[in-house]
Scaffold this motif. Structure first.
Motif, PDB file in Angstrom:
ATOM      1  N   ARG A 146     -19.492 -26.465  29.040  1.00 59.37           N
ATOM      2  CA  ARG A 146     -20.027 -25.552  28.252  1.00 59.37           C
ATOM      3  C   ARG A 146     -20.717 -24.534  29.208  1.00 59.37           C
ATOM      4  N   ALA A 147     -20.530 -23.231  28.720  1.00 56.80           N
ATOM      5  CA  ALA A 147     -21.071 -22.237  29.223  1.00 56.80           C
ATOM      6  C   ALA A 147     -21.513 -20.894  28.272  1.00 56.80           C
ATOM      7  N   ASP A 148     -22.612 -20.505  28.087  1.00 53.79           N
ATOM      8  CA  ASP A 148     -23.019 -19.560  27.070  1.00 53.79           C
ATOM      9  C   ASP A 148     -22.688 -20.071  25.851  1.00 53.79           C
ATOM     10  N   GLY A 149     -22.678 -21.297  25.399  1.00 54.06           N
ATOM     11  CA  GLY A 149     -22.669 -21.906  24.035  1.00 54.06           C
ATOM     12  C   GLY A 149     -21.001 -22.072  23.715  1.00 54.06           C
ATOM     13  N   ALA A 150     -20.195 -21.606  24.750  1.00 52.67           N
ATOM     14  CA  ALA A 150     -18.793 -21.901  24.512  1.00 52.67           C
ATOM     15  C   ALA A 150     -18.116 -23.085  25.372  1.00 52.67           C
ATOM     16  N   TRP A 151     -17.022 -23.528  24.745  1.00 54.01           N
ATOM     17  CA  TRP A 151     -16.402 -24.505  25.766  1.00 54.01           C
ATOM     18  C   TRP A 151     -15.397 -23.944  26.700  1.00 54.01           C
ATOM     19  N   THR A 152     -15.643 -24.435  27.850  1.00 50.06           N
ATOM     20  CA  THR A 152     -14.864 -23.747  29.006  1.00 50.06           C
ATOM     21  C   THR A 152     -14.516 -24.579  30.215  1.00 50.06           C
TER      22      THR A 152
END
Length: 275
Positions: free
Chosen positions: A36-42
């Motif tokens: 997770r990074a900045d609220g997104a899955w990555t």
């Protein structure tokens, strides 16, 4: 034992709930940090991790040392297990006790003992300088060799015990029959002993590889900051850099490598038995 499956499930439910809440849920939360990074899955955290030369070096070193310790443990383990299995009952019990004894001693104490042995004023350096092989003490501590020796001594008993169990379950007439049919000792081992004991090798190999890969005390003491391993790097990321994302990435890598080693060993064992 149980009247129906529901009774068995009901008895297992408290343990399953406890394991989920205390172990699985915290591990899942920790591992999710790396995705997770900045609220997104990555997968950016993994890209950043492997883009750094130090991280790639530590990853390859950890994998290589774990593989080397497992391979050497298998070779020594088979020789020791063969010798122990062929002893009389009383001698076999004593030798198994000696093999098991190091497992009862704290890994911290066992690792610090190597400092006494490998230090500049330790037994090894005194022997080297006393025999005239070197004028000055050698730097044995804080090297990959020291970490390898420490890990091998730490996990070798697990391999030996696994192979002893596998050899004891092997048919007693298998080796004499192969010898009567004209097989040499290498053929006996490769075509008879190895396929019949591969389950023990899988268990021992998994324990040794996973233990060597995830051990912290031994690499931290014998390797220090000069020979970083994945687990010591993870400790630094958490305690020094306060970087839980990188620690999550390392934890996920360790888990994946441990499962992958077990699956690979099982497939190799299955393929060997089919041959």
């Amino acid at each position: 034992m149980f009247q129906n499956r529901a009774e068995a499930l009901a008895l297992a439910l408290p343990a399953a709930v406890f394991a989920t809440v205390v172990f699985l849920l915290p591990v899942a939360i920790l591992l999710s940090e790396g995705f997770r990074a900045d609220g997104a899955w990555t997968l950016s955290a993994y890209t950043v991790f492997f883009s750094e030369t130090l991280n790639r070096t530590v990853f390859l070193r950890s994998f290589r040392l774990a593989l080397e310790v497992t391979a050497v443990s298998a070779v020594i383990g088979y020789a020791a297990a063969f010798a122990i299995v062929n002893l009389p009952a009383n001698g076999k019990g004593r030798m198994i006790g000696l093999v098991t004894l190091p497992l009862m001693i704290s890994p911290v104490a066992r690792t610090y003992a190597w400092i006494v042995i490998l230090g500049r004023t330790g037994i090894v350096n005194k022997a080297i300088t006393g025999l005239g092989f070197s004028d000055d003490p050698l730097r044995l501590l804080f090297t990959e060799t020291a970490v390898f020796i420490g890990l091998l001594q730490l996990f070798l008993p697990l391999m030996i015990l696994s192979l002893i169990s596998a050899l004891e379950n092997m048919p007693r007439d298998a080796i004499p029959a192969a010898r009567v049919l004209g097989a040499n000792w290498f053929q006996v081992f490769w075509k008879v002993v190895l396929p019949l004991t591969c389950e023990g090798l899988v268990i021992g190999g998994t324990l040794v590889f996973t233990g060597s890969l995830t051990a912290y005390i031994t690499p931290a003491i014998l390797g220090g900051s000069k020979v970083l391993m994945l687990e010591t790097l993870m400790y630094q990321q958490v305690s020094v850099a306060n970087d839980f994302v990188s620690a999550s990435v390392i934890a996920f890598i360790l888990i994946v490598m441990s499962f992958a080693a077990n699956i690979l060993l099982k497939r190799l064992a299955t393929a060997r038995r089919r041959r």
